[in-house]
Scaffold this motif. Structure first.
Motif, PDB file in Angstrom:
ATOM      1  N   GLY A 198     -46.727  38.668  50.916  1.00 22.43           N
ATOM      2  CA  GLY A 198     -46.772  37.264  51.333  1.00 22.43           C
ATOM      3  C   GLY A 198     -47.914  37.066  52.312  1.00 22.43           C
ATOM      4  N   PHE A 199     -47.820  36.021  53.101  1.00 20.00           N
ATOM      5  CA  PHE A 199     -48.866  35.725  54.075  1.00 20.00           C
ATOM      6  C   PHE A 199     -48.286  35.864  55.478  1.00 20.00           C
ATOM      7  N   PRO A 200     -48.159  37.121  55.975  1.00 24.33           N
ATOM      8  CA  PRO A 200     -47.403  37.336  57.215  1.00 24.33           C
ATOM      9  C   PRO A 200     -48.022  36.661  58.444  1.00 24.33           C
TER      10      PRO A 200
ATOM     11  N   LEU B 187     -48.748  33.704  58.716  1.00 25.31           N
ATOM     12  CA  LEU B 187     -48.044  32.428  58.880  1.00 25.31           C
ATOM     13  C   LEU B 187     -46.785  32.578  59.710  1.00 25.31           C
ATOM     14  N   ARG B 188     -46.127  33.727  59.530  1.00 29.07           N
ATOM     15  CA  ARG B 188     -44.873  33.962  60.262  1.00 29.07           C
ATOM     16  C   ARG B 188     -45.105  34.082  61.763  1.00 29.07           C
TER      17      ARG B 188
ATOM     18  N   LEU C  46     -51.590  24.240  54.503  1.00 29.30           N
ATOM     19  CA  LEU C  46     -51.811  25.360  53.580  1.00 29.30           C
ATOM     20  C   LEU C  46     -52.912  25.053  52.576  1.00 29.30           C
TER      21      LEU C  46
END
Lengths: 408, 408
Positions: free
Chosen positions: A317-319, A321-322, A334
């Motif tokens: 995923g796109f960590p 972002l977390r 996004l």
């Protein structure tokens, strides 16, 4: 060499890969990943090199493998076949040069400011385009005056700590060519963030990951680089020390390309692969607790986040972002594009520059029309490229995290 | 905040993620490969064989619709309709009376809901139709569609071929290529200029579904108005634009709602406890580098049936569930898997998991196997989705029910 070709029998020819291919969507030079990949491999002769020149238009972004619903190694088939196509011809001097960022960095470092000045002059760029077919409009990075390894020499080590030392909080930093020769400040910020999260950062011996060589069909040289890296990193991994990198393409080489494209599949490469983490993957999966205790300062801004294609292929995923979502005041928009177009060295080439630009066009438009303050992307070539065509500042997400942690 | 992992990003998984995020859960959506939805016609089939709303209450008790309940069908579909409406991709139709839409081979496809640009081809309307193919586009043959539709009693005035203002291509053009062209307003200007004189007298025109990906609704309306006729799209061979549009809309919506999407890894379940209190403690993601554990409170499996990877039909005659190896209902004799004719209802289509009204998979004792595991969509036993014309309806209804119970 392993044969991703074995997966061609799983191809249903559904064309999902062709529909998702960023290059095929803007150019008919490229027949699309299915046609040149699984289909060509099925109908090809095993004893003859593939003859489809259209293959050279593949940018190697890897989206085709990601979207395939039936586990066909489309991108892997294509990259291996591309190298076979290039083999009997002479690899261009240009491709030989741009696939060696480490060599360029080492040569330019002593004369960095002179090199930067002359490389960005119009005359030089004209000359580069005429003589080497390096696009005069593509961004070329500036060399730093001092390498990261020099500036962080106290952290550079030759071997893992002695057996009696507890390696629990130790992290091995993979800087890649970019933060060693072009953006050492970024590497130093990453190290500071890890240290603030309680990690003890060391810098193991390493060299260029070899991805640019691989993308330009120079698999033999790439394999040599890979073997050096596996040999120097495996002892660290063997002690349970995670290898953390901030360039999503270098880390993908360590995790995937060495094994599945270059065919180096053994215990050591598996160990290096499973010990390698993208910076934000490491923060969110391994340092979740520490991260929870952090208080981020507000960063009032609106940003467009564009995940590099190479990050997509990590399967995590796109960590970033977390972590970014925890920063007060930061609004994230996004990206609606799968790829910015540059794909490492692809967009630098004169004959490919226009296609690469067209691939990124909708991203550039989104960035400009949404009036964001800046763009975020985890890969250096994407950042240089997006800056060039939007005029907007483009940061690595970790720069914003550092700002929110008040790290200078 | 409840953490929930949804596995599978077809229609069922995307709906489950959106519904769960809407109820305030922290959702991670994990999927390997894009599929299901992008290969589909983009319509919502609820019950193809008769009046849907009446048929649903007469099904056997073990049918997924009966287990999820009629309210779930209705509620889930209304939510999807709202989502599509808000995102400027309006869907028309209802679950009381099916639309009757022409297919690319000239058969009739009964469906409950369809994107507006498809629904205008409803064969219940008496307006005579003309069907047009596109020069150079090999995935659609207007004469075939027209001839077969005539056989079913539909009046087709003409089958014709329309040119596009495009130069000769170096490869086949796919529906996606043409859609990219239609996204360009200048291209549409040219299309109207060339087409208008050829379409005098045409009242209702059917085209293969190629009218844009970025803002298909606007593109469709604009062309209708400028050409002065009713224009409808017919889904083509996969990957089909209407399916792509819906997939893009839902994936985007999910991410905007904060769903963390991880594309790429294979997923294995992790279990703790025993007998009555057993629960799924998380999932292990087989990422590109290595295994990463994701702890969670709730898991929803939406991995699909045999075509989508949720069920694995093995050569040794076993049928397994791919994530947690849950018990599957199937015939142990391989000879009984298929019917004697490929056009009949296939026994294997009914294989899958037995669940209760809470969407919890059941063990041999008829009790839920894990307290916090829910399943939805193509994975469930006792429905032949192709034959019933029920695939999307079952996905939506069971996703709705699973989320309602899990987070209720």
């Amino acid at each position: 060499m392993i044969r991703p070709n074995l997966s061609t029998d799983q191809c249903l020819k559904c064309n999902i890969c062709t529909s998702a291919c960023p290059v095929a969507s803007v150019s008919d030079e490229f027949m699309g990943p299915k046609s040149v990949g699984p289909q060509a491999a099925r109908y090809g002769y095993t004893d003859r090199p593939p003859s489809i020149l259209s293959l050279t238009w593949c940018s190697g972004c890897g989206i085709c493998s990601l979207v395939c619903p039936h586990d066909v190694a489309v991108a892997e088939i294509n990259i291996q076949a591309k190298a076979e196509v290039v083999k009997p011809r002479k690899v261009k001097l240009r491709d030989q040069l741009i696939s060696r960022p480490e060599l360029l960095g080492r040569l330019a470092l002593p004369v960095a400011s002179l090199a930067n000045r002359s490389i960005n002059s119009r005359a030089t760029r004209w000359l580069l385009e005429k003589s080497l077919a390096i696009s005069s409009s593509a961004p070329l990075p500036a060399f730093a005056n001092q390498s990261l390894r020099t500036r962080m020499s106290s952290k550079c080590v030759d071997s893992p700590p002695d057996p009696e030392v507890d390696t629990d909080q130790i992290v091995a930093f993979f800087h890649g060519c970019s933060s060693n020769y072009y953006e050492p400040d970024l590497g130093i910020l990453a190290i500071s963030i890890l240290e603030q999260l309680g990690q003890n950062v060391i810098i193991p011996p390493q060299r260029c990951c070899g991805l640019p060589l691989q993308s330009n069909g120079l698999l033999k040289s790439a394999r040599r680089y890979a073997q050096t890296n596996i040999s120097s990193l495996a002892p660290f991994a063997n002690r349970g020390i995670p290898i953390v990198g901030i360039s999503t393409s270098c880390t993908l080489s360590l995790k995937h390309d060495y094994r599945d494209i270059l065919g180096l599949q053994d215990d050591r490469s598996n160990l290096v692969a499973s010990s390698t983490f993208d910076f934000f993957e490491f923060l969110t999966f391994q340092l979740a607790e520490e991260l929870n205790h952090l208080e981020f300062k507000p960063v009032p801004a609106e940003a467009l986040y564009h995940p590099p294609c190479q990050l997509r292929s990590h399967g995590i995923g796109f960590p970033a972002l977390r972590v970014l979502e925890r920063i007060p005041g930061l609004q994230i928009l996004l990206s609606e594009s799968e790829c910015c177009g540059i794909a490492g060295t692809y967009g630098i080439k004169q004959e490919k520059n226009l296609i690469a630009h067209d691939v990124g066009k909708s991203l550039f438009e989104q960035a400009q029309e949404s009036e964001v303050d800046f763009v975020l992307s985890d890969s250096e070539t994407c950042r240089w490229w997006i800056t060039k065509y939007t005029g907007l500042p483009v940061y690595h997400p970790l720069e914003i995290i550092a700002r929110a942690m008040e790290i200078e | 905040m409840t953490e929930i992992v949804v596995v599978g990003c077809g229609l069922t998984g995307l709906m489950a993620s959106i519904l769960a995020a809407d109820r305030g859960a922290k959702v991670t959506l994990v999927a390997r490969g894009r599929g299901g939805l992008t290969l589909s016609h983009g319509c919502i089939d609820v019950w193809g064989r008769a009046t849907p709303s009446r048929a649903l209450s007469r099904l056997r008790m073990s049918h997924p619709y009966r287990l999820a309940g009629k309210e779930s069908v209705q509620a889930g579909i209304e939510i999807l309709r709202d989502l599509c409406h808000q995102a400027d991709l309006p869907y028309l139709g209802n679950i009381s009376h099916n639309l009757r839409l022409p297919t690319a081979v000239g058969t009739v496809h009964p469906t409950a809901l369809a994107p507006k640009s498809l629904s205008l081809g409803d064969l219940r309307s008496n307006t005579p139709i003309t069907i047009a193919g596109i020069d150079g586009f090999r995935d659609f043959y207007p004469e075939l569609a027209a001839a077969n539709l005539q056989k079913t009693g539909v009046t087709v005035v003409d089958a014709l071929h329309l040119p596009l203002p495009l130069s000769a291509a170096r490869r086949d053009r796919y529906a996606m290529d043409l859609a990219h062209s239609f996204d360009d307003p200048h291209f549409r200007d040219e299309v109207v200029r060339i087409w208008k004189p050829r379409l005098s007298g045409v009242k209702r025109l059917g085209l293969p579904a190629i009218l844009g990906l970025k803002n298909p609704q606007l593109t469709h309306e604009e062309l209708q108005e400028r050409l002065g006729l009713t224009l409808f799209e017919i889904p083509t061979l996969p990957p089909s634009l209407p399916g792509f549009r819906l997939e893009k809309l839902l994936r985007r919506k999910a991410m905007e709602m904060g769903v963390f999407l991880i594309e790429g890894p294979k997923v294995l379940g992790r279990v703790e406890g025993s007998a009555k209190s057993a629960r799924v403690s998380g999932v292990v993601l087989q990422t590109t580098g290595g295994a990463r554990t994701l702890p969670t409170d709730i898991v929803i499996l939406a991995t699909g049936g045999v075509m989508h990877g949720g069920l694995v039909f093995q050569q040794n005659g076993q049928v397994r569930e791919s994530v947690l190896d849950l018990p599957v209902i199937y015939d142990e004799s391989r000879q009984h898997w298929t019917a004697s004719s490929p056009l009949e209802s296939q026994p294997y289509a009914n294989y899958g998991l037995l669940v209760n009204e809470q969407m919890q998979p059941l063990g041999a004792d008829g009790q839920p196997i894990y307290t916090n595991l829910f399943c939805a969509g193509g994975l469930l036993a006792n429905a032949d989705r192709s034959n019933e014309g029920s695939r999307q309806g079952i996905g939506i209804a069971t996703a709705y029910r699973a989320v309602e119970v899990a987070l209720g």
